[in-house]
Structure formats: structure tokens, C-alpha cells
Enzyme design. Structure first.
Site, PDB file in Angstrom:
ATOM      1  N   TRP A  41       0.867  -1.129  -0.147  1.00  0.00           N
ATOM      2  CA  TRP A  41      -0.011  -0.022  -0.012  1.00  0.00           C
ATOM      3  C   TRP A  41       0.933   1.170  -0.032  1.00  0.00           C
ATOM      4  O   TRP A  41       0.591   2.151  -0.724  1.00  0.00           O
ATOM      5  CB  TRP A  41      -0.952  -0.040   1.270  1.00  0.00           C
ATOM      6  N   ASP A  85      -1.371   6.160   6.651  1.00  0.00           N
ATOM      7  CA  ASP A  85      -2.541   5.370   6.192  1.00  0.00           C
ATOM      8  C   ASP A  85      -2.852   4.318   6.965  1.00  0.00           C
ATOM      9  O   ASP A  85      -2.131   3.324   7.004  1.00  0.00           O
ATOM     10  CB  ASP A  85      -2.126   4.666   5.031  1.00  0.00           C
ATOM     11  N   LYS A 145     -12.137  -2.020   6.691  1.00  0.00           N
ATOM     12  CA  LYS A 145     -10.982  -2.904   7.448  1.00  0.00           C
ATOM     13  C   LYS A 145     -11.644  -2.739   8.792  1.00  0.00           C
ATOM     14  O   LYS A 145     -12.085  -4.064   9.478  1.00  0.00           O
ATOM     15  CB  LYS A 145      -9.629  -2.697   7.307  1.00  0.00           C
TER      16      LYS A 145
HETATM   17  C1  LIG Z   1      -7.210  -1.630   1.877  1.00  0.00           C
HETATM   18  C2  LIG Z   1      -6.223  -0.612   2.052  1.00  0.00           C
HETATM   19  C3  LIG Z   1      -6.146   0.575   1.086  1.00  0.00           C
HETATM   20  C4  LIG Z   1      -7.010   0.869  -0.090  1.00  0.00           C
HETATM   21  O1  LIG Z   1      -8.518   1.101   0.511  1.00  0.00           O
HETATM   22  P1  LIG Z   1      -9.609   1.572  -0.596  1.00  0.00           P
HETATM   23  O2  LIG Z   1     -10.416   1.883   0.337  1.00  0.00           O
HETATM   24  O3  LIG Z   1      -9.660   0.517  -1.300  1.00  0.00           O
HETATM   25  O4  LIG Z   1      -8.696   2.514  -1.610  1.00  0.00           O
HETATM   26  C5  LIG Z   1      -5.050   1.454   1.293  1.00  0.00           C
HETATM   27  N1  LIG Z   1      -4.257   1.347   2.437  1.00  0.00           N
HETATM   28  C6  LIG Z   1      -4.155   0.146   3.150  1.00  0.00           C
HETATM   29  C7  LIG Z   1      -3.281  -0.034   4.332  1.00  0.00           C
HETATM   30  C8  LIG Z   1      -5.321  -0.565   3.166  1.00  0.00           C
HETATM   31  O5  LIG Z   1      -5.252  -1.782   3.998  1.00  0.00           O
END
Ligand SMILES: *Cc1c(COP(=O)(O)O)cnc(C)c1O
Length: 355
Positions: A100, A167, A191
């Protein structure tokens, strides 16, 4: 009806109590005679739902008053672009500890000079800050505190002179954090918060007001902050569901309690993996994720059989990401400890029969 233990990385399991509450309110929210899905986002009912969700999140995470909390669309991936644009940045520093972070860095490169100041190779640890090549002219530092695919978690918060942008998609709400150490925290909801379609952005106020004029208005943090995240129609039902999850967290002891449970859940699963010669996890022990636990079988030819028999046992979505292979057990807040116990006992049985 029988519910499985769902180890999906995302969209992921939600607390059963939250789903039941949503079901009970589906046709008639609080005497309004309508579903939350059918309400105007400008009406007093939805405005109260939205405000309560924000207040509960602020309380849970102890978010200081000088931070704005935004409920936006476009997922965490949208913010990969939203970050450099909103910060009016020219240069961004990226620490890449997994897939990511790599994507965030690539997207930022469309807008700014995005430097890689450290990169783990392979993605099984976090390079210590003493080894980073920080840029003298960076406007921010971007990290991914938990890499969802590789199961690598930061064991420290960076100490730098520029705002830390993090993030937190797959580890927000897993434990208390010190929000004041970050300039921007963002997290896709699907998540550890609620349904997909919503991304939380928690931003320190002094970082607002610098957006590149070409920033799409729906991602303009300042404009969204000025309009309570309702410059346009927000993802109302997802917002409501996140609010129910926040209430559930409060009723269940808050983030201190979650931390205690999550640490215990993760530890017993890693202990079981480490104690066997059949299962393995490659991540440096101090960087192992509490939320996403990838593991491989000694013989990859048994992967399909493992997944099929796990499914029979009510343990689903254990297939690892295609880039890593093997298995991955995502054990967010909503995964009961009984689910982790069931997985560990299934793994021991499978090993006894097949090793
Ligand atoms: C799932 C995830 C993303 C992407 O998320 P979206 O909502 O599909 O854009 C980005 N960063 C991390 C750490 C993730 O687990």
C-alpha cells in the site's frame, strides 16, 4: 442461520451486534418511519446521526480539538492523490514497508516529487529511522503504520520536523494512539471501521487551506471541513454504520480494551505458527501486525486443501493475497477471540493429519 468466522482483509467482518442493531432499525430509524438509506442528508435525523458518530470517534481516539474529522468518499486510494494536493506540497517523503505504501508513493508521483526515503526489501520489517534518507525540502512524511497485505506494522512513530501523514486503514481503532503525533491520519472504513465507501481523514487544522486549486472539490479537506463533510451527498448509510461500530466500541471498553484483546489474539496465533514446523510467518517479530497475519504452509500443494477444509469448519476467506501467497488471517476488532481459537485448533488438526 449460522455465521462463519470471516477472516477477510476487507471488506471485513463487522460485529454481529452492530449488524443486528442495523437490522432492527432498517425499516424505521428511531420512529422516523424511514430507513437511514432513505433520509435526506440535510434532515435533522441524519445530521444527528452524523454528528454523534463524529463525537463518539473523537472520544474513542481522544482526538484533540485542533483536528478536523472528515467522512469522505473515494477510499484510502483517493487520498493517495488527495494528500499531496491538499497539502499544497512540492516534495513528499515516503517510507515503503509494503504494497500500500508503494501504491501511495506511485500515485503521489503524478503530482509532486515523491521520494522514497526508505524501503524494506523484502516487505518483512520496518527500516529503523536512523537508516532513512530524509529529504531536506520535504513537505511531509508518509508512512503506512500497518501494511495489510504483508502484515507488517510500524513499531514506532517517526520523529521528524515535517507533518507525519499515516495510512491507518487496517489498524485504526485497534488500540489507542497519540493523534497529536500525526499531521494527517486517514483510513478506509472497510477494514476496522464499517462498510466500504467511506474514508476517514483526521487532519490538523493548521495544515488546511493550502490545497492546490486543481484539487477536486469532493476531496478538498478545507471545503469539506467547512461543510461538515457534506459539500455533496455523503455515504450516509456507511456513515451511520460506522457510528454503530463506534458505539459498540464504547460499550465494549473502548480502545484500551480492544488493544488488550487484539494483542492477545495476535500473540496466540503467532505463537501457534512459531511453535510449528509446518506453518511460517516471515515478518520480524517486533513488526508483526496485530490485524493481518499472513502465514504459509510448508507444502504449498496443500493450500487448496487447507482452504477447503477450513471452509467446511466455518473459517472462511483465509487465502493470502496473490502477491504473497499462502494464507492470511485478518483479525480486526470484529473477529471474536473464539474465531482465533477455532483457527488455531483447526491449524493444529490439519498439521497433525498432513505434516
Ligand atoms: C485496503 C487498503 C487501502 C485501499 O483502500 P481503498 O479504500 O480500497 O482505496 C489502502 N491502504 C491500506 C493500508 C489498506 O489496507
Amino acid at each position: 442461520m449460522s455465521r462463519v468466522f470471516n477472516f477477510s482483509a476487507g471488506p471485513a467482518a463487522l460485529p454481529e451486534a452492530v449488524l443486528a442493531k442495523a437490522q432492527s432499525e432498517l425499516l424505521d430509524w428511531n420512529g422516523s418511519g424511514m430507513s437511514v438509506m432513505e433520509m435526506s442528508h440535510r434532515g435533522k435525523e441524519f445530521v444527528s446521526i452524523a454528528a454523534q458518530a463524529e463525537a463518539d470517534l473523537r472520544e474513542l481516539m481522544a482526538i484533540p480539538d485542533n483536528y478536523k474529522v472528515l467522512f469522505l468518499q473515494g477510499g484510502a486510494s483517493g487520498q493517495f492523490a488527495g494528500i499531496p494536493l491538499n497539502l499544497g506540497a512540492k516534495v513528499g517523503d515516503y517510507v515503503i514497508t509494503g504494497s500500500w505504501g508503494k501504491k501511495a508513493h506511485k500515485e503521489a508521483g503524478k503530482y509532486i516529487t515523491a521520494n522514497v526515503v526508505a524501503k524494506a526489501d523484502p516487505f518483512t520489517s520496518v527500516p529503523p529511522q536512523s537508516e532513512w534518507n530524509l529529504s531536506p525540502d520535504a513537505d511531509f512524511l508518509h508512512i503506512t503504520p500497518n501494511e495489510t497485505i504483508e502484515g507488517v506494522e510500524f513499531p514506532f512513530v517517526p520523529e521528524v520536523d515535517v507533518p507525519v501523514v499515516a495510512d491507518f486503514s487496517s489498524t485504526i481503532l485497534s488500540r489507542p494512539i497519540d493523534v497529536s503525533k500525526y499531521g494527517v491520519i486517514y483510513a478506509g472504513a472497510q477494514k476496522n471501521i464499517g462498510p466500504s465507501g467511506l474514508v476517514l481523514v483526521i487532519v490538523r487544522e493548521d495544515l488546511l487551506g493550502n490545497a492546490d486549486p486543481k484539487t477536486p472539490m469532493v476531496w478538498d479537506w478545507q471545503q469539506m471541513a467547512d461543510n461538515d463533510s457534506m459539500l455533496n451527498t455523503p455515504p450516509c448509510y456507511g456513515w451511520y454504520m460506522c457510528g454503530l461500530v463506534f458505539q459498540w466500541l464504547k460499550e465494549n471498553g473502548g480502545l484500551e480494551k480492544m488493544a488488550e484483546i487484539n494483542e492477545r489474539k495476535a500473540k496466540k496465533l503467532y505463537d501457534a505458527i512459531d511453535a510449528s514446523n509446518f506453518y511460517a510467518n516471515p515478518v520480524a517479530p517486533e513488526c508483526r501486525s496485530w490485524m493481518n497475519v499472513p502465514f504459509t504452509l510448508a507444502n504449498a500443494d496443500l493450500d487448496a486443501q487447507f482452504l477447503a477444509e477450513a471452509k467446511e469448519a466455518g473459517l472462511v476467506t483465509l487465502k493470502g493475497h496473490r502477491s504473497v501467497g499462502g494464507m492470511r488471517a485478518s483479525i480486526y476488532n470484529a473477529m471474536p477471540e473464539a474465531g482465533v481459537d477455532a483457527l488455531i485448533s483447526f491449524m493444529a488438526d490439519f498439521e497433525a493429519k498432513n505434516a
